[in-house]
Every structure is written in C-alpha cells, then in structure tokens.
Design a protein around this motif. Structure first.
Motif, short mmCIF file in Angstrom:
data_model
loop_
_atom_site.label_atom_id
_atom_site.label_comp_id
_atom_site.label_asym_id
_atom_site.label_seq_id
_atom_site.Cartn_x
_atom_site.Cartn_y
_atom_site.Cartn_z
N ILE A 110 -29.71 -28.02 -15.10
CA ILE A 110 -28.33 -27.47 -14.99
C ILE A 110 -28.03 -26.81 -16.12
O ILE A 110 -27.82 -27.55 -17.04
CB ILE A 110 -27.36 -28.38 -14.17
CG1 ILE A 110 -27.83 -28.90 -12.70
CG2 ILE A 110 -26.07 -27.69 -13.91
CD1 ILE A 110 -27.07 -30.12 -12.12
N PHE A 111 -27.78 -25.57 -16.24
CA PHE A 111 -27.24 -25.18 -17.44
C PHE A 111 -25.87 -24.49 -17.23
O PHE A 111 -25.76 -23.68 -16.17
CB PHE A 111 -28.11 -23.95 -18.05
CG PHE A 111 -29.49 -24.32 -18.21
CD1 PHE A 111 -29.59 -25.67 -19.34
CD2 PHE A 111 -30.63 -23.95 -17.76
CE1 PHE A 111 -30.94 -26.15 -19.62
CE2 PHE A 111 -32.15 -24.48 -17.96
CZ PHE A 111 -32.08 -25.44 -18.71
N THR A 112 -24.97 -24.44 -18.43
CA THR A 112 -23.74 -23.84 -18.14
C THR A 112 -23.83 -22.77 -19.53
O THR A 112 -24.45 -23.03 -20.70
CB THR A 112 -22.45 -24.78 -18.68
OG1 THR A 112 -22.85 -25.40 -20.00
CG2 THR A 112 -22.44 -25.82 -17.71
N THR A 113 -23.23 -21.51 -19.13
CA THR A 113 -23.47 -20.61 -20.05
C THR A 113 -22.04 -19.83 -20.21
O THR A 113 -20.97 -20.14 -19.21
CB THR A 113 -24.65 -19.61 -19.83
OG1 THR A 113 -24.83 -18.97 -21.13
CG2 THR A 113 -24.50 -18.65 -18.64
N THR A 114 -22.11 -18.78 -20.86
CA THR A 114 -20.71 -18.10 -20.92
C THR A 114 -20.78 -16.64 -20.30
O THR A 114 -22.14 -15.94 -20.27
CB THR A 114 -20.37 -17.89 -22.29
OG1 THR A 114 -21.05 -16.94 -23.17
CG2 THR A 114 -19.90 -19.05 -23.11
N ASP A 115 -19.75 -15.98 -19.93
CA ASP A 115 -19.67 -14.66 -19.37
C ASP A 115 -20.03 -13.62 -20.48
O ASP A 115 -20.12 -12.43 -20.10
CB ASP A 115 -18.38 -14.52 -18.55
CG ASP A 115 -17.28 -14.77 -19.34
OD1 ASP A 115 -17.40 -14.72 -20.65
OD2 ASP A 115 -16.22 -14.84 -18.99
N LYS A 116 -20.25 -13.87 -21.66
CA LYS A 116 -20.55 -12.96 -22.68
C LYS A 116 -22.22 -12.81 -22.61
O LYS A 116 -22.46 -11.71 -23.25
CB LYS A 116 -20.20 -13.58 -24.11
CG LYS A 116 -20.48 -12.72 -25.42
CD LYS A 116 -20.07 -13.58 -26.45
CE LYS A 116 -21.03 -14.60 -27.02
NZ LYS A 116 -20.78 -14.92 -28.51
#
Length: 453
Positions: A90-96
C-alpha cells in the motif's frame, strides 16, 4: 548465464559521457544511467536493501504488507521486490506526482492513495501521516520509512559508491546528485570520500526546499518552504539519511530550468530521463566556474523519462506554467494576428426567434450564451433547426431551453495543436480570456489565418 529473478539484475548501471549538453562545462562529465535498473530508477537499490534488512531483523514477516509514502520510484522498487518475495503493498503519494508514476505502481498490483501536497508533514492528510496511520491499523504491516531508514544510505555505500569508483578507475573528482531522501548522495558520497577525501560532493536542491539554507547556516527556516513542481528532490523537513557532513554544498535550481533541462537531455544526448536529472545538470551548469578541465564529474541520472510524459515532455503542460514561450503558435499569438472584433453573445433569456435573427443578420453559425454576464452555454444554427423540427412552438421559448455546453476555454499559453484538437463538429471555436480580462473567441478560420499570416 541467467538470473534467478528480476531482483538480481539491480545495479551495475553504465557510466556514459555527456557530449553536447555540457559542452561549455570544464572537465569530463559522466552520467550514471540508473534507468537500466529493472524498475527504471536508482531506488531499486535501496528498496531491496530495506526489505532484506527488515526480513533479517524480523520487522517484515512472511505474507506481510509493505506500507510506504513514495513519489513513485521507491514504490516501484518495493512493489517489484514484493511480487518476487510474496508481500502486499500500500503506497501513499502526493497529488504533485505524475499520473504515469501512480499508474505504474497500480500496474504492479499495489494499492495507491493520493494525498494533498500543500500540507505540513505533521498534517493528518499528508502522505507521511497517512502511511504512518495505515501502518498502525493494518495487521502484519511494515513501513520502510525511506527518509529515516539508514538502509537507504547503506545500499549506496555498498553498491553505487564502489561502482562509480571502479568505473572511473578512482579518478572521479566531483559527484553531483539531486537530494530528496538523501540516501543516494550520503551513501555514495561517504564511500567516495573514504577513498579520496578531496572528492567534492554537490547536492542539488530546489526552491521551496530547506536543504541549502540549513547546510549553510544550520537554520531550519519554515519560511523557505512553499510548493514546487520539481519531482524527486527537495524536502520540507530533514530526513535522517541526509548526511550534511558528507555534502560539500547545495545548489538550488528553479522548476523551469529543471523542466527544460530534462527535455534537453533527451533531445541533445538521446538519454530519456526524469525531472531530477534535469535539475542535476542545471545545477552543474550553474556551478561550472568551480570546475577545471582535468576534473572527472559524475552526475546521477535517477529515473526514466516515461514517468513524466504528461509533464516535462508535454508542451502544453510547460506552456501552462509559462516555461515555454512561443516556440509554436499559441492562443496569445493567434489573437495578436486576429482582427479586433467584438464577440457576439446572447443572453439566456432571449427567445429562440431572436437567436435566429441574430445568426442571420451576423452571418454566423454559433453564438455564446450568457447569464448575468457569464458565458454559460452556446447556441448553434444546427441545434435550433433540430429543436424546431421537433417542436415548432419553441420559437418563442428562451434560448436557455435549447442551448448546449459552452465552447471550451483555453489559456493564453495553449498551443495551436491543443486548440485545433478542441475544434470539432460540436465546437466550432474556443474561448480565451485575454490579458485585460476580456473574453475572445478563436475559430478555425483564425487558426488558418495565423498560420498563413
């Protein structure tokens, strides 16, 4: 000879001399092409190292879930290793981050949660905080924490540093690296300085990041932090992997210079790389006066250009941010070549009969429709005909009853290619707000006139 699995192909990436883009920079400039790793980035090296260390320590157990905040590349390395070793991700990333990076992670079967960029790291919505919360909530999970996990630096101390030393036969004088987690520059730099303390280690930073000022003054200045476009480098906190004692200096590069240099590397060297490589070369060029002809400089090219097709390699994306100016015709230059005319509009409360009379008298086929001065739709000759054939009584009805969606709005920097693609059977024109705030219309005729004029 064959490899037992894809993870065994990580490392031993080529060192390639740059010949065109750095022709005005003294010395021999060599690029370490990390795109040849199986996940197409340098992050493969530290991803597998963090996993193997966690397996040895018992933090990562069979069938476990790997949870990490990532801009994409570390996630790719972790996802690849997870498939071979039997873990979930499970990965979290940014909207950038680019859409290509998120799509690539999902292609490897990972779950990806996109979080807002413009929040403090401590904010519960940040991609750091969300990944930490998930680690607490998901059973049998492990968070590598690439920023503070020193296995990150150690991977480069054990692999990247020795490779560069051997490939340059110990002649390297400078290492240039974009700094994000700090693992690459700190691990590689530590190894090289142990071999030769005179080797200079230069870190490339971006405006909106805290590294340069902290290195020079020891002050962590929150007022320096603001959103930036460059991906993969710069931070708004101090990761444990950034060893400021190893790094001799930081150089900041603007978003625009990094983006345009990324494209130039592909166009002038034939090497298809990502945004941090553009920043690294931009920084090197800014520092060229500190180099001598006999110097051997190694620049890390972190990742592959395919992850930036919707950004640095997209001319409309560049124009929207003012990074590209009039290489091609844009909405602004089309308007400049167009005869000054007042745009004809009709209020939504006017009758269909009035619209018919306006179309006839003005000899036009489509008219923007307004409501309280705002453009809310359009009415076309063909739409009026269709409506009246179905119901002749609509002549006295208000335009709002039969109007359709408005013409597309474009930015002044939008390219002629994009405008042409928007003009079709449904839309005979596009709308654009000029520099004074006045709405103008661009038709196919205007495009033809601008090209031939």
């Amino acid at each position: 000879m064959w490899y037992n699995n894809i993870l065994e192909t990580i490392g031993n990436t080529p060192l390639v001399k740059l010949n065109t883009i750095t022709k005005n920079v003294p010395g021999t400039i060599l690029a370490k092409i990390e795109t040849t790793n199986p996940g197409n980035s340098i992050k493969d090296r530290m991803a597998i190292k963090m996993i193997e260390d966690a397996e040895k320590s018992g933090k990562l157990k069979p069938g476990g879930t790997i949870i990490e905040g990532t801009s994409g590349n570390t996630g790719m390395g972790l996802a690849m290793a997870a498939i071979v070793k039997g873990y979930k991700c499970i990965f979290t990333t940014t909207d950038k981050q680019s859409k290509e990076k998120v799509d690539a992670l999902r292609a490897f079967g990972a779950e990806v949660i996109v979080c807002p960029t413009n929040v403090e790291p401590e904010d519960p919505r940040s991609y750091y905080s969300v990944s930490s919360r998930l680690e607490r909530e998901v059973p049998n999970s492990w968070k590598p924490n690439q920023y503070d996990n020193l296995a990150n630096s150690q991977a480069h101390y054990e692999q990247t540093g020795p490779e560069i030393w051997e490939q340059t036969e110990g002649k390297i004088t400078h290492l240039v690296v974009g700094v994000g987690t700090g693992g690459t520059i700190s691990g590689t730099g530590k190894y090289l300085k142990e071999k030769n303390p005179n080797i200079k280690i230069w870190g490339i930073d971006t405006y909106g990041s805290v590294f340069k000022k902290y290195k020079e003054t020891g002050i962590f200045d929150k007022d320096e932090i603001y959103p930036y476009i460059t991906e993969g480098i710069g931070e708004d906190f101090l990761p444990a992997n950034v060893n400021f004692d190893v790094i001799d200096l930081f150089e900041k590069v603007t978003d625009k210079d990094a983006a345009l240099m990324t494209r130039d590397i592909a166009r002038k060297e034939g090497i298809f790389v990502g945004n941090s490589a553009g920043a690294a070369i931009g920084g090197l060029i800014q520092l060229k006066d500190q180099l001598k002809p006999e110097d051997i400089v190694v620049v890390i090219f972190h990742d592959h250009g395919s992850r930036y097709m919707g950004k640095m390699y997209n001319e409309d994306w560049l124009r929207e941010r003012g990074f590209l100016q009039d290489e091609k015709l844009t909405a602004k230059s089309i308007l400049a070549k167009k005869e000054a005319t007042e745009i004809v509009t009709l209020d939504a409360t006017k009758s269909v009969l009035e619209a018919i009379n306006t179309i006839k008298s003005m000899n036009i086929s489509q008219i923007p429709v307004t409501q309280q001065g705002m453009i809310v739709g359009k009415i076309a000759e063909s739409e009026i005909l269709s409506a009246l054939l179905e119901n002749p009584g609509l002549k006295s009805a208000q335009i709002s009853e039969i109007m359709t969606a408005t013409f597309p709005f474009v930015d002044l920097n939008t390219s002629i290619d994009k405008i042409s693609s928007l003009i079709n059977r449904e839309n005979s024109a596009v709308l654009v707000e000029d520099e004074s705030g006045k709405i103008e219309i661009i038709t196919q005729y205007d495009i033809i006139n601008a090209i031939s004029g």
